[in-house]
Design an enzyme around this catalytic site. Sequence first.
Site, PDB file in Angstrom:
ATOM      1  N   GLU A  11       0.746  -1.377  -0.007  1.00 54.89           N
ATOM      2  CA  GLU A  11       0.008  -0.162   0.011  1.00 54.89           C
ATOM      3  C   GLU A  11       1.094   1.123  -0.054  1.00 54.89           C
ATOM      4  O   GLU A  11       1.881   1.502   0.928  1.00 54.89           O
ATOM      5  CB  GLU A  11      -0.957   0.036   1.373  1.00 54.89           C
ATOM      6  N   ARG A  62       4.868 -12.884   9.995  1.00 51.33           N
ATOM      7  CA  ARG A  62       5.556 -11.624   9.767  1.00 51.33           C
ATOM      8  C   ARG A  62       7.010 -11.481  10.107  1.00 51.33           C
ATOM      9  O   ARG A  62       7.291 -12.186  11.376  1.00 51.33           O
ATOM     10  CB  ARG A  62       4.848 -10.470  10.486  1.00 51.33           C
ATOM     11  N   LYS A 112       3.597   0.390  10.173  1.00 52.27           N
ATOM     12  CA  LYS A 112       3.829   1.838   9.394  1.00 52.27           C
ATOM     13  C   LYS A 112       3.322   3.057  10.154  1.00 52.27           C
ATOM     14  O   LYS A 112       3.764   4.069  10.042  1.00 52.27           O
ATOM     15  CB  LYS A 112       3.113   1.772   8.028  1.00 52.27           C
TER      16      LYS A 112
HETATM   17  P1  ATP Z   1       1.085  -1.756   8.053  1.00 55.92           P
HETATM   18  O1  ATP Z   1      -0.149  -2.953   8.403  1.00 55.92           O
HETATM   19  O2  ATP Z   1       1.893  -1.532   9.157  1.00 55.92           O
HETATM   20  O3  ATP Z   1       0.393  -0.599   7.578  1.00 55.92           O
HETATM   21  P2  ATP Z   1       1.261  -3.480   5.826  1.00 55.92           P
HETATM   22  O4  ATP Z   1       1.909  -4.863   6.257  1.00 55.92           O
HETATM   23  O5  ATP Z   1      -0.140  -3.769   5.632  1.00 55.92           O
HETATM   24  O6  ATP Z   1       1.657  -2.443   6.818  1.00 55.92           O
HETATM   25  P3  ATP Z   1       1.647  -3.319   3.059  1.00 55.92           P
HETATM   26  O7  ATP Z   1       1.959  -2.220   2.319  1.00 55.92           O
HETATM   27  O8  ATP Z   1       0.172  -3.582   2.973  1.00 55.92           O
HETATM   28  O9  ATP Z   1       1.817  -2.996   4.533  1.00 55.92           O
HETATM   29  O10 ATP Z   1       2.438  -4.465   2.918  1.00 55.92           O
HETATM   30  C1  ATP Z   1       2.801  -5.404   1.627  1.00 55.92           C
HETATM   31  C2  ATP Z   1       2.997  -6.501   1.811  1.00 55.92           C
HETATM   32  O11 ATP Z   1       4.241  -6.856   2.674  1.00 55.92           O
HETATM   33  C3  ATP Z   1       2.046  -7.287   2.436  1.00 55.92           C
HETATM   34  O12 ATP Z   1       1.867  -8.655   1.437  1.00 55.92           O
HETATM   35  C4  ATP Z   1       2.311  -7.698   3.896  1.00 55.92           C
HETATM   36  O13 ATP Z   1       1.721  -9.033   4.003  1.00 55.92           O
HETATM   37  C5  ATP Z   1       4.018  -7.597   3.614  1.00 55.92           C
HETATM   38  N1  ATP Z   1       4.552  -7.435   4.855  1.00 55.92           N
HETATM   39  C6  ATP Z   1       4.188  -6.168   5.561  1.00 55.92           C
HETATM   40  N2  ATP Z   1       4.797  -6.216   6.545  1.00 55.92           N
HETATM   41  C7  ATP Z   1       5.862  -7.438   6.874  1.00 55.92           C
HETATM   42  C8  ATP Z   1       6.830  -8.031   7.779  1.00 55.92           C
HETATM   43  N3  ATP Z   1       6.993  -7.608   8.955  1.00 55.92           N
HETATM   44  N4  ATP Z   1       7.080  -9.252   7.280  1.00 55.92           N
HETATM   45  C9  ATP Z   1       6.618  -9.647   6.312  1.00 55.92           C
HETATM   46  N5  ATP Z   1       5.825  -9.401   5.357  1.00 55.92           N
HETATM   47  C10 ATP Z   1       5.191  -8.299   5.472  1.00 55.92           C
HETATM   48 MG    MG Z   2      -1.598  -3.670   4.242  1.00 53.81          MG
END
Ligand code: ATP
Ligand code: MG
Length: 550
Positions: free
Chosen positions: A37, A263, A273
């Site tokens: 995102e 994660r 984030k």
């Molecule tokens: P937040 O929830 O903190 O806003 P997010 O994980 O939703 O962040 P995205 O931009 O939606 O952020 O993430 C893109 C991809 O990266 C998703 O498929 C997510 O599952 C993966 N991802 C995000 N954080 C992690 C993590 N800590 N470890 C592994 N994969 C991750």
């Molecule tokens: Mg997300």
Amino acid sequence: MSDKDSTAGSDFIRSRVQKDISEGRLPQGVVTRFPPEPNGFLHIGHAKSICLNFGVANEHGGATYLRFDDTNPLKEDDRYVEAIKADVRWLGFEWADRLTHASDYFEQLYSFAADLIKVCKAFVCDLSQEQMREYRGTLTAPGRDSPYRNRSVEENLDLFRRMRAGEFADGSRVLRARIDMASPNINMRDPVLYRIRKVSHQRTGDAWPIYPTYDYTHCICDALEHISHSLCTLEFEDHRPLYDWVIDNINVNYHPPQIEFSRLGLEYTVMSKRLLHRLVDEGHVEGWDDPRMPTIAGLRRRGYTPESIRDFCARVGVTKQDNTIEMELLEFCIRADLENRAPRGMAVLDPLKVVLTNWPSGRVETMQAPWHPKLPALGGRDMPFSGTLFIDRDDFAESPPPGFKRLAPGGIVRLRYGYVIRCESVVKDAAGRVTELVCTYLPDSRSGQDTSGAKPKGVIHWVDAGSAVPVSIRLYERLFSVPNPDSARFTEELNADSLRVATGLLEPAIAASLEDRFQFERVGYFVRDEERPNTWNRTVSLKDSWTPGA
Ligand code: ATP
Ligand code: MG
């Protein structure tokens, strides 16, 4: 990608992919996607997902989409889109022409939603957010049907069309799936599919006053892109029934499987984030690319290499167990990469002046040294030596503790690639602080030509006073003082000493070199700062007693 990458090894996802291939289930090959995102910079957790998605596809000659999940225009920005692209590319991955956006499919998503209405699987609901929450029930109590649940198909189609036409106020209505308010899984209790939000979108402008939800959008994009394995993190496990429900109830001929993995968490930092935004917005760090941030941009500016981050992700592996990885593993990976790659030179960070009283006045000798003891291909450099130099204050002790191998009054030490010197006396200022060492050198002791018979116990680094180049040195430590910062009070757990700025002196050949990364011998690995001229960031210190798995 360089061939020194550690192999990705095997894990439950790779086994599954292998099985699907051998059983002939993937006529279109392995297709994955990384779906960020664009509401912030990528962090090391995203790197794990990037390495997994691109890695699995690469291993089978497959394809990976970089798909921006841009369904929430309030928080999204083009600046993040550009940063994300730069980071994925820097990590070593290429999406070629497979750059997509959820917004590319807005028209298609809208039409599928209208189809759901036509078969009584979706309805327009006028409950307020608060009422919706009330009707939803709890983990232990079932929810109640919305009073709008049995609207006719015609009325729903009309309202949905008018939602799109912008006739209704933000928040006044939503489109919901019609599933089961008594489901034990709250995600299945008539979840919202569309919201009214009269906000400009960075790509579609003002064309859409309604935006689809993540749960509705993601699975459809996966199906349209024919994703063979939709890999996501464990918190989406409870959303999988909804993922499957949407695909089963719309007219697509392909049903991608969602597979969850844990994660990545990392000690001494935060990864959400929301919290990273606060660190930036409240000025606790200097920006998303602050070298203390766990962002890809921060790690890059800190001096991490793409290879070291890929190696880290490979070592962390892919499982279903939630885990918080020790910071030492990340530091181990960058040391392991730079050890056999970064040239080595001398820099003094806390200078103490040394004057050789028996050095012939005006004489300048040139010392020669390789840039790396084991990598002759890196070549070597010259170091002028004029008899006045600087050593690190730590390398001198007026009252040496037992076992001290460096310089002390009356003692000798070797200058790396240079002469053996003896400390004859010490000059102090009014406060009693040592300001200068008065020394002599042993003329027959030049490194490589030593006939002096002197046996110094230690070798120390130095820079020549006549030619050393002063630079700003930024010494970074962990951003937090505790391994697992508490999200409720994390700003109180920041490490107050996470940045110290010093003035250091570099041997002239480092300053003149085009290389960005160096080992400053006996001090650490350093990188030129991308933004500030004449400034070096410490990537990592040299202490490396930690070993993975120990
Ligand atoms: P937040 O929830 O903190 O806003 P997010 O994980 O939703 O962040 P995205 O931009 O939606 O952020 O993430 C893109 C991809 O990266 C998703 O498929 C997510 O599952 C993966 N991802 C995000 N954080 C992690 C993590 N800590 N470890 C592994 N994969 C991750
Ligand atoms: Mg997300």
